[in-house]
Design an enzyme around this catalytic site. Sequence first.
Site, PDB file in Angstrom:
ATOM      1  N   ASN A 183      36.963  31.528  28.641  1.00  0.00           N
ATOM      2  CA  ASN A 183      36.069  31.683  29.782  1.00  0.00           C
ATOM      3  C   ASN A 183      34.972  32.723  29.541  1.00  0.00           C
ATOM      4  O   ASN A 183      34.277  33.109  30.472  1.00  0.00           O
ATOM      5  CB  ASN A 183      36.862  32.020  31.044  1.00  0.00           C
ATOM      6  CG  ASN A 183      37.647  33.302  30.903  1.00  0.00           C
ATOM      7  OD1 ASN A 183      37.800  33.820  29.805  1.00  0.00           O
ATOM      8  ND2 ASN A 183      38.169  33.806  31.999  1.00  0.00           N
ATOM      9  N   CYS A 184      34.796  33.146  28.296  1.00  0.00           N
ATOM     10  CA  CYS A 184      33.752  34.119  27.932  1.00  0.00           C
ATOM     11  C   CYS A 184      32.455  33.364  27.631  1.00  0.00           C
ATOM     12  O   CYS A 184      32.435  32.461  26.792  1.00  0.00           O
ATOM     13  CB  CYS A 184      34.214  34.911  26.709  1.00  0.00           C
ATOM     14  SG  CYS A 184      32.930  35.913  25.940  1.00  0.00           S
TER      15      CYS A 184
END
Length: 105
Positions: free
Chosen positions: A8-9
């Site tokens: 999710n970066c």
Amino acid sequence: MRLYGLKNCDTCRKALKALPKAELVDVRVEGVPGDVLTAALAQFGDALVNTRSTTWRGMDEADRNKPPLEQLKAHPSLMKRPLIVDGAKMHLGWTKDTQAALGAA
């Protein structure tokens, strides 16, 4: 080619999109193999620890004073991302230099 980071970066997603042959290893789920972590620490030193992260800010002083290898094993998300392993070469972060070195610029 393996890309160690978080799914999710945003930066990791950008790198993954530019490097379609790279395999994402989510460090929160799978961790970073000890040998990779040791080699990355030898190459990048203290730069491997992201002292601007939320994880770092949430750590107490005792944890912050531990050796970097202990910190990263206990808190894999503390690692600066992405760590890209391409054969024997390692790249840290998604900078212009990294992109150029990997032919993704």
